[in-house]
Design a protein around this motif. Structure first.
Motif, PDB file in Angstrom:
ATOM      1  N   LYS A 131      -3.032 -15.586 -20.815  1.00  0.00           N
ATOM      2  CA  LYS A 131      -1.972 -14.216 -20.676  1.00  0.00           C
ATOM      3  C   LYS A 131      -2.576 -12.839 -20.530  1.00  0.00           C
ATOM      4  O   LYS A 131      -2.141 -12.194 -19.988  1.00  0.00           O
ATOM      5  CB  LYS A 131      -1.138 -14.279 -21.834  1.00  0.00           C
ATOM      6  CG  LYS A 131       0.022 -15.495 -21.967  1.00  0.00           C
ATOM      7  CD  LYS A 131       0.909 -15.405 -23.045  1.00  0.00           C
ATOM      8  CE  LYS A 131       1.930 -16.457 -23.046  1.00  0.00           C
ATOM      9  NZ  LYS A 131       2.824 -16.550 -24.212  1.00  0.00           N
ATOM     10  N   LYS A 132      -3.928 -12.823 -20.824  1.00  0.00           N
ATOM     11  CA  LYS A 132      -4.700 -11.780 -21.044  1.00  0.00           C
ATOM     12  C   LYS A 132      -5.144 -11.280 -19.611  1.00  0.00           C
ATOM     13  O   LYS A 132      -5.516 -10.235 -19.255  1.00  0.00           O
ATOM     14  CB  LYS A 132      -5.492 -11.567 -22.101  1.00  0.00           C
ATOM     15  CG  LYS A 132      -5.029 -11.584 -23.341  1.00  0.00           C
ATOM     16  CD  LYS A 132      -6.240 -11.749 -24.265  1.00  0.00           C
ATOM     17  CE  LYS A 132      -5.697 -12.043 -25.727  1.00  0.00           C
ATOM     18  NZ  LYS A 132      -7.124 -11.932 -26.752  1.00  0.00           N
ATOM     19  N   ASN A 133      -5.302 -12.119 -18.628  1.00  0.00           N
ATOM     20  CA  ASN A 133      -5.957 -12.314 -17.421  1.00  0.00           C
ATOM     21  C   ASN A 133      -4.555 -11.851 -16.316  1.00  0.00           C
ATOM     22  O   ASN A 133      -3.979 -12.739 -16.219  1.00  0.00           O
ATOM     23  CB  ASN A 133      -6.677 -13.379 -16.996  1.00  0.00           C
ATOM     24  CG  ASN A 133      -7.895 -13.417 -17.926  1.00  0.00           C
ATOM     25  OD1 ASN A 133      -8.529 -12.572 -18.541  1.00  0.00           O
ATOM     26  ND2 ASN A 133      -8.460 -14.722 -18.320  1.00  0.00           N
ATOM     27  N   ALA A 134      -5.024 -10.900 -15.838  1.00  0.00           N
ATOM     28  CA  ALA A 134      -3.901 -10.665 -14.521  1.00  0.00           C
ATOM     29  C   ALA A 134      -3.884 -11.849 -13.633  1.00  0.00           C
ATOM     30  O   ALA A 134      -2.797 -12.170 -12.843  1.00  0.00           O
ATOM     31  CB  ALA A 134      -4.217  -9.497 -13.884  1.00  0.00           C
ATOM     32  N   TRP A 135      -4.868 -12.487 -13.113  1.00  0.00           N
ATOM     33  CA  TRP A 135      -5.386 -13.422 -12.013  1.00  0.00           C
ATOM     34  C   TRP A 135      -4.653 -14.491 -12.419  1.00  0.00           C
ATOM     35  O   TRP A 135      -3.904 -15.131 -12.060  1.00  0.00           O
ATOM     36  CB  TRP A 135      -6.661 -13.375 -11.633  1.00  0.00           C
ATOM     37  CG  TRP A 135      -7.740 -14.161 -12.746  1.00  0.00           C
ATOM     38  CD1 TRP A 135      -8.258 -13.512 -13.738  1.00  0.00           C
ATOM     39  CD2 TRP A 135      -7.742 -15.420 -12.684  1.00  0.00           C
ATOM     40  NE1 TRP A 135      -8.930 -14.610 -14.484  1.00  0.00           N
ATOM     41  CE2 TRP A 135      -8.837 -15.581 -13.728  1.00  0.00           C
ATOM     42  CE3 TRP A 135      -7.282 -16.611 -12.122  1.00  0.00           C
ATOM     43  CZ2 TRP A 135      -8.989 -16.965 -14.149  1.00  0.00           C
ATOM     44  CZ3 TRP A 135      -7.726 -17.907 -12.493  1.00  0.00           C
ATOM     45  CH2 TRP A 135      -8.433 -17.899 -13.621  1.00  0.00           C
ATOM     46  N   SER A 136      -4.913 -14.976 -13.507  1.00  0.00           N
ATOM     47  CA  SER A 136      -4.274 -16.230 -14.208  1.00  0.00           C
ATOM     48  C   SER A 136      -2.675 -16.299 -14.390  1.00  0.00           C
ATOM     49  O   SER A 136      -2.150 -17.005 -13.949  1.00  0.00           O
ATOM     50  CB  SER A 136      -4.938 -16.680 -15.549  1.00  0.00           C
ATOM     51  OG  SER A 136      -4.822 -15.655 -16.437  1.00  0.00           O
ATOM     52  N   LYS A 137      -2.424 -15.044 -14.671  1.00  0.00           N
ATOM     53  CA  LYS A 137      -0.756 -14.705 -14.839  1.00  0.00           C
ATOM     54  C   LYS A 137      -0.120 -14.706 -13.287  1.00  0.00           C
ATOM     55  O   LYS A 137       0.864 -15.271 -13.281  1.00  0.00           O
ATOM     56  CB  LYS A 137      -0.518 -13.594 -15.648  1.00  0.00           C
ATOM     57  CG  LYS A 137      -0.654 -13.402 -16.945  1.00  0.00           C
ATOM     58  CD  LYS A 137      -0.567 -12.200 -17.834  1.00  0.00           C
ATOM     59  CE  LYS A 137       0.493 -11.282 -17.054  1.00  0.00           C
ATOM     60  NZ  LYS A 137       0.510 -10.020 -17.967  1.00  0.00           N
TER      61      LYS A 137
END
Length: 170
Positions: A131-137
């Motif tokens: 949830k903290k990573n823009a790319w994974s979200k």
């Protein structure tokens, strides 16, 4: 005359750029136009330097053009992204006419596995660390498409040893 140095350069350049494109597509869901243009220019410079025949170069251009027309239709229908629609024919240009069908087939199979995996992951709650990573979200968002550059990269790498680039040093 076949230049072994140019063939090695072409081999590693194409492998590196395709790997970068696949990783970048996963991280940003984009494939840069500059990257695609770079590959076209690099092909235009390296193909004659390696000693590819006029017929080989011409057939690669013709088949890549047909693939571009097909991917344009798929893009217009909203089935693939614009970067994917440009990277696929450029990869076909590099791999050559004789590897175009296997490349599309490998990309389809790898892309199907990627799609099924992402759809499964998107059904589960997003772990806190992701949830903290823009790319994974972005990647795991149910409204986001599938980064097919990530399927094209391994397909290209699997077929590259069979390409005309390797005939200079194998």
């Amino acid at each position: 005359m076949i230049s072994t140095s140019a063939a090695w350069l072409a081999f590693f350049l194409f492998a590196g750029v395709m790997t970068y494109a696949g990783i970048r597509d996963v991280a940003t869901m984009t494939i840069s136009n500059r990257l695609v243009v770079f590959l076209v220019i690099a092909f235009a410079v390296l193909a004659p330097a390696v000693g590819l025949s006029f017929d080989t170069i011409t057939s690669s251009i013709v088949v890549a053009s047909v693939v571009l027309a097909c991917t344009f239709v798929l893009f217009a229908a909203g089935w693939i992204g614009g970067g994917d629609a440009k990277l696929l024919p450029v990869a076909v240009l590099w791999l050559g006419a004789d590897l175009a069908l296997p490349f599309v087939l490998y990309t389809s199979v790898i892309g199907a596995a990627l799609t099924l995996g992402l759809l499964q992951l998107r059904r589960a709650p997003l772990p806190l660390v992701l949830k903290k990573n823009a790319w994974s979200k972005r990647l795991l968002d149910r409204e986001t498409g599938i980064p097919y550059g990530a399927a094209m990269a391994p397909a290209a790498l699997l077929l590259l040893p069979e390409s005309h680039w390797c005939s200079a040093f194998l």
